[in-house]
Scaffold this motif. Structure first.
Motif, PDB file in Angstrom:
ATOM      1  N   GLY A  20       0.794  -1.222   0.000  1.00 53.56           N
ATOM      2  CA  GLY A  20       0.000   0.000   0.000  1.00 53.56           C
ATOM      3  C   GLY A  20       0.825   1.269   0.000  1.00 53.56           C
ATOM      4  N   ARG A  21       2.129   1.153   0.181  1.00 52.82           N
ATOM      5  CA  ARG A  21       2.993   2.347   0.207  1.00 52.82           C
ATOM      6  C   ARG A  21       3.480   2.728  -1.175  1.00 52.82           C
ATOM      7  N   PHE A  22       3.497   1.747  -2.103  1.00 51.80           N
ATOM      8  CA  PHE A  22       3.829   2.022  -3.489  1.00 51.80           C
ATOM      9  C   PHE A  22       3.245   0.912  -4.366  1.00 51.80           C
ATOM     10  N   PHE A  23       3.229   1.166  -5.671  1.00 52.68           N
ATOM     11  CA  PHE A  23       2.728   0.195  -6.645  1.00 52.68           C
ATOM     12  C   PHE A  23       3.750   0.102  -7.766  1.00 52.68           C
ATOM     13  N   SER A  24       3.890  -1.088  -8.321  1.00 50.08           N
ATOM     14  CA  SER A  24       4.856  -1.264  -9.401  1.00 50.08           C
ATOM     15  C   SER A  24       4.123  -1.544 -10.703  1.00 50.08           C
ATOM     16  N   GLY A  25       4.503  -0.810 -11.747  1.00 53.27           N
ATOM     17  CA  GLY A  25       3.927  -1.004 -13.066  1.00 53.27           C
ATOM     18  C   GLY A  25       4.907  -1.734 -13.960  1.00 53.27           C
ATOM     19  N   VAL A  26       4.438  -2.750 -14.658  1.00 53.15           N
ATOM     20  CA  VAL A  26       5.300  -3.517 -15.557  1.00 53.15           C
ATOM     21  C   VAL A  26       5.024  -3.043 -16.984  1.00 53.15           C
ATOM     22  N   ARG A  27       6.037  -2.441 -17.598  1.00 55.26           N
ATOM     23  CA  ARG A  27       5.861  -1.841 -18.918  1.00 55.26           C
ATOM     24  C   ARG A  27       5.473  -2.853 -19.995  1.00 55.26           C
ATOM     25  N   THR A  28       5.978  -4.068 -19.915  1.00 53.43           N
ATOM     26  CA  THR A  28       5.700  -5.053 -20.969  1.00 53.43           C
ATOM     27  C   THR A  28       4.266  -5.565 -20.939  1.00 53.43           C
ATOM     28  N   THR A  29       3.646  -5.608 -19.779  1.00 45.59           N
ATOM     29  CA  THR A  29       2.264  -6.108 -19.672  1.00 45.59           C
ATOM     30  C   THR A  29       1.243  -4.991 -19.465  1.00 45.59           C
ATOM     31  N   LYS A  30       1.735  -3.796 -19.095  1.00 39.32           N
ATOM     32  CA  LYS A  30       0.874  -2.644 -18.766  1.00 39.32           C
ATOM     33  C   LYS A  30      -0.047  -2.948 -17.576  1.00 39.32           C
ATOM     34  N   ILE A  31       0.454  -3.748 -16.630  1.00 39.97           N
ATOM     35  CA  ILE A  31      -0.276  -4.102 -15.408  1.00 39.97           C
ATOM     36  C   ILE A  31       0.481  -3.526 -14.223  1.00 39.97           C
ATOM     37  N   CYS A  33       0.907  -3.646  -9.870  1.00 42.15           N
ATOM     38  CA  CYS A  33       0.713  -4.578  -8.755  1.00 42.15           C
ATOM     39  C   CYS A  33       1.101  -3.954  -7.432  1.00 42.15           C
ATOM     40  N   ARG A  34       0.695  -4.666  -6.382  1.00 35.92           N
ATOM     41  CA  ARG A  34       1.159  -4.357  -5.026  1.00 35.92           C
ATOM     42  C   ARG A  34       2.500  -5.044  -4.820  1.00 35.92           C
ATOM     43  N   PRO A  51       3.507   6.101  -6.456  1.00 38.57           N
ATOM     44  CA  PRO A  51       3.108   6.280  -5.051  1.00 38.57           C
ATOM     45  C   PRO A  51       1.657   5.884  -4.763  1.00 38.57           C
ATOM     46  N   SER A  52       0.842   5.768  -5.819  1.00 40.61           N
ATOM     47  CA  SER A  52      -0.572   5.405  -5.614  1.00 40.61           C
ATOM     48  C   SER A  52      -1.084   4.611  -6.805  1.00 40.61           C
ATOM     49  N   ALA A  53      -2.186   3.911  -6.588  1.00 36.98           N
ATOM     50  CA  ALA A  53      -2.828   3.173  -7.668  1.00 36.98           C
ATOM     51  C   ALA A  53      -3.318   4.140  -8.744  1.00 36.98           C
ATOM     52  N   ALA A  54      -3.798   5.282  -8.317  1.00 34.46           N
ATOM     53  CA  ALA A  54      -4.286   6.285  -9.269  1.00 34.46           C
ATOM     54  C   ALA A  54      -3.167   6.769 -10.182  1.00 34.46           C
ATOM     55  N   ALA A  55      -1.961   6.945  -9.638  1.00 28.63           N
ATOM     56  CA  ALA A  55      -0.822   7.378 -10.448  1.00 28.63           C
ATOM     57  C   ALA A  55      -0.459   6.313 -11.480  1.00 28.63           C
ATOM     58  N   ALA A  56      -0.517   5.048 -11.082  1.00 27.54           N
ATOM     59  CA  ALA A  56      -0.223   3.957 -12.015  1.00 27.54           C
ATOM     60  C   ALA A  56      -1.265   3.913 -13.134  1.00 27.54           C
ATOM     61  N   GLU A  57      -2.528   4.104 -12.776  1.00 22.96           N
ATOM     62  CA  GLU A  57      -3.585   4.101 -13.791  1.00 22.96           C
ATOM     63  C   GLU A  57      -3.457   5.299 -14.721  1.00 22.96           C
ATOM     64  N   ALA A  58      -3.087   6.439 -14.164  1.00 24.62           N
ATOM     65  CA  ALA A  58      -2.897   7.638 -14.990  1.00 24.62           C
ATOM     66  C   ALA A  58      -1.758   7.445 -15.980  1.00 24.62           C
ATOM     67  N   ARG A  68      -4.933  -7.606  -6.686  1.00 21.71           N
ATOM     68  CA  ARG A  68      -6.019  -6.640  -6.508  1.00 21.71           C
ATOM     69  C   ARG A  68      -5.551  -5.356  -5.815  1.00 21.71           C
ATOM     70  N   PRO A  69      -4.861  -4.489  -6.545  1.00 23.19           N
ATOM     71  CA  PRO A  69      -4.348  -3.244  -5.944  1.00 23.19           C
ATOM     72  C   PRO A  69      -5.419  -2.372  -5.293  1.00 23.19           C
ATOM     73  N   GLU A  70      -6.676  -2.495  -5.740  1.00 21.53           N
ATOM     74  CA  GLU A  70      -7.735  -1.681  -5.126  1.00 21.53           C
ATOM     75  C   GLU A  70      -7.999  -2.086  -3.691  1.00 21.53           C
ATOM     76  N   ALA A  71      -7.480  -3.247  -3.263  1.00 18.60           N
ATOM     77  CA  ALA A  71      -7.676  -3.710  -1.889  1.00 18.60           C
ATOM     78  C   ALA A  71      -6.418  -3.515  -1.041  1.00 18.60           C
ATOM     79  N   ALA A  72      -5.502  -2.695  -1.508  1.00 15.87           N
ATOM     80  CA  ALA A  72      -4.267  -2.448  -0.766  1.00 15.87           C
ATOM     81  C   ALA A  72      -4.561  -1.664   0.506  1.00 15.87           C
ATOM     82  N   PRO A  73      -3.704  -1.817   1.512  1.00 25.26           N
ATOM     83  CA  PRO A  73      -3.889  -1.013   2.728  1.00 25.26           C
ATOM     84  C   PRO A  73      -3.963   0.470   2.384  1.00 25.26           C
ATOM     85  N   PHE A  74      -4.738   1.189   3.151  1.00 24.73           N
ATOM     86  CA  PHE A  74      -4.936   2.633   3.029  1.00 24.73           C
ATOM     87  C   PHE A  74      -5.884   3.012   1.894  1.00 24.73           C
TER      88      PHE A  74
END
Length: 189
Positions: A20-31, A33-34, A51-58, A68-74
């Motif tokens: 929940g403190r950060f999220f990692s985006g994988v460029r090859t899959t465009k997914i 994760c926590r 720093p957030s799921a919203a930033a990764a989606e943006a 399920r990143p939407e269920a991450a702490p915080f």
């Protein structure tokens, strides 16, 4: 924001302290994760951190279906059904049940009325109607203490549909009519 090396160590080690403190985006899959995702970690060269799921989606990533990143702490989903109850409470305090019913409130929240009532019983030990009634009575008591408005105006401002209903509910809660509570308050007894 944490530095990239620290995030990479947490991601590869699936460190729960970083969930929940950060999220990692994988460029090859465009997914994205926590840090605790159970899938095999992607190559570090293909990963960026957010720093957030919203930033990764943006940035164009979609959420992982495994972690399920939407269920991450915080996140609101982390609180589970309590989030729905808290939203409902804010709406009730703002008068959502003064003019409408529980079914309408439940529709606004995207749940069924029976489910909403069960959630209220589970988290608050009372139904939405009981919570709304208590909120109205407390609002009315404050108006009785702090204003010189006529009791009929207080009943309407507090959210009661009629003076008769206000008097009945108020007397049931305080074991005396509103006029007596106001008189006692004025005397300072």
């Amino acid at each position: 924001m944490l530095d990239a090396e620290e995030c990479e160590r947490a991601r590869v080690g699936r460190n729960r302290l970083y969930d929940g403190r950060f999220f990692s985006g994988v460029r090859t899959t465009k997914i994205y994760c926590r840090p605790v995702c159970p899938v095999r970690p992607a190559k570090a060269a293909n990963v960026t951190f957010y720093p957030s799921a919203a930033a990764a989606e943006a940035a164009g990533f979609r959420p992982c279906l495994r972690c399920r990143p939407e269920a991450a702490p915080f996140s609101p989903a982390w609180n589970g059904s309590l989030t729905t109850v808290e939203r409902a409470m804010r709406l009730i305090v703002d008068g959502a049940l003064d003019e409408a019913n529980v079914t309408t409130l439940a529709e606004r929240l995207g749940v069924g009325p029976r489910h909403l009532t069960r959630l209220f019983q589970k988290h608050l030990g009372a139904s939405p109607v009981q919570i709304a009634q208590t909120t109205r009575v407390q609002r009315a008591k404050r108006l009785l203490d702090e204003t010189d408005l006529p009791i009929s105006d207080i009943a309407m401002q507090a959210g009661f549909g009629s003076l008769r209903r206000f008097n009945t509910v108020f007397a049931a809660v305080y074991r005396r009519p509103p006029s007596e509570v106001r008189r006692v308050g004025k005397r300072g007894d």
